[in-house]
Write an enzyme that holds these catalytic residues in place. Structure first.
Site, short mmCIF file in Angstrom:
data_model
loop_
_atom_site.label_atom_id
_atom_site.label_comp_id
_atom_site.label_asym_id
_atom_site.label_seq_id
_atom_site.Cartn_x
_atom_site.Cartn_y
_atom_site.Cartn_z
CB SER A 97 -0.96 -0.06 1.33
OG SER A 97 -2.00 0.95 1.12
CG ASP A 226 -6.78 -3.23 -2.89
OD1 ASP A 226 -7.55 -2.47 -2.12
OD2 ASP A 226 -5.69 -3.52 -2.49
CG HIS A 255 -5.66 -2.86 0.73
ND1 HIS A 255 -4.82 -2.32 -0.35
CD2 HIS A 255 -5.07 -1.86 1.74
CE1 HIS A 255 -4.08 -1.53 -0.07
NE2 HIS A 255 -3.95 -1.04 1.14
#
Length: 275
Positions: A97, A226, A255
């Site tokens: 991320s 996601d 995610h």
């Protein structure tokens, strides 16, 4: 606690597990988490003979909470100082991320002379924000909502965020309240100012030029469900820029797949490293 002190006087906490003569893997965490998000991976890879390192980004976790310089360039430079102060080489960089942005900007600013391979997991590059040049991105209203939720009632916002983060809002999902609680714990350890600044860093930083400087084997791994970093403007765009990238898509994955698909992820990352 184990710390380095950066050139601007900020103390950065890090964990350093496994044999010191093993090939180093550095794990960069997502927002609003800390190095703790990587514990399972650190133990798994340390048991495979790797030296595993994870740090708390400035203003996150146990690192200093600073008022200024909570931006992607500084995050990348902090990573660079960690690598330099530990005198690491042949490093495998793994970023999830926001951490994927940190790793990407590090290569953009510092090159790959100390880097062997890179893995970008559910990562934010090339650009999260919707613009004329990036129509597949998310509108600014999404990030303004994240800022407002974080400022108004941070613990509740973080608790609510875990539902889309781990795909717990999908039919049939097996929800772990302990995982949700730990997400809140990690997020609440960060400084509010730094976490708010980081929203701009992960959403508005443009990594297109950084990605063009990649010249080492790169794994781009993403869940196609996601809900935090949609795959289209992220992984599917990144692999068009990074020539030596290998794309791996987890069908139906969320995610937080390093948690929800932990064993599969660990195995796939190990296979990439050993390939």
């Amino acid at each position: 606690m184990t710390m380095i002190t950066t050139r601007d006087g900020t103390n950065i906490f890090f964990k350093d597990w496994g044999p010191k003569d093993g090939q180093p893997i550095i794990f960069s965490h997502g927002w609003p988490l800390s190095a703790d998000a990587w514990d399972a991976q650190m133990v798994f890879f340390a048991n495979q003979g790797f030296r595993t390192i994870a740090h708390d980004r400035r203003s996150h976790g146990r690192s200093d909470q600073v008022w200024e310089n909570n931006n992607m360039d500084q995050y990348a430079d902090d990573l660079g100082e960690l690598i330099e102060q530990l005198d690491l080489s042949d490093v495998i960089l793994v970023g999830h991320s926001t951490g994927g942005g940190e790793v990407t900007r590090y290569i953009g600013r510092h090159g790959t002379s100390r880097v062997a391979k890179v893995a970008l997991i559910g990562a934010v590059p090339p650009l999260m924000l919707k613009t004329e040049a990036n129509p597949g991105g998310l509108p600014i209203d999404v990030f303004d909502g994240i800022r407002k939720g974080t400022f108004d009632n941070r613990p509740q916002f973080f608790k609510d965020l875990t539902l889309p983060f781990y795909g717990y809002n999908r039919p049939g999902a097996v929800v772990s309240e302990a995982v949700r609680d730990d997400f809140v714990r990690q997020g609440m350890n960060g400084g509010l100012k730094g976490l708010l600044d980081s929203i701009r860093a992960f959403s508005e930083s443009d990594f297109n030029e950084d990605l063009k400087k990649f010249d080492v084997p790169t794994l781009v791994l993403h869940g196609d469900d996601d809900q935090i970093v949609p795959i289209g403007a992220a992984a599917l765009s990144t692999v068009k820029i990074v020539k030596q990238a290998v794309l791996k898509i987890y069908e139906g994955a969320d995610h937080g797949l390093t948690v929800t698909h932990q064993d599969r992820f660990n195995t796939d990352l190990l296979d990439f490293i050993n390939s």
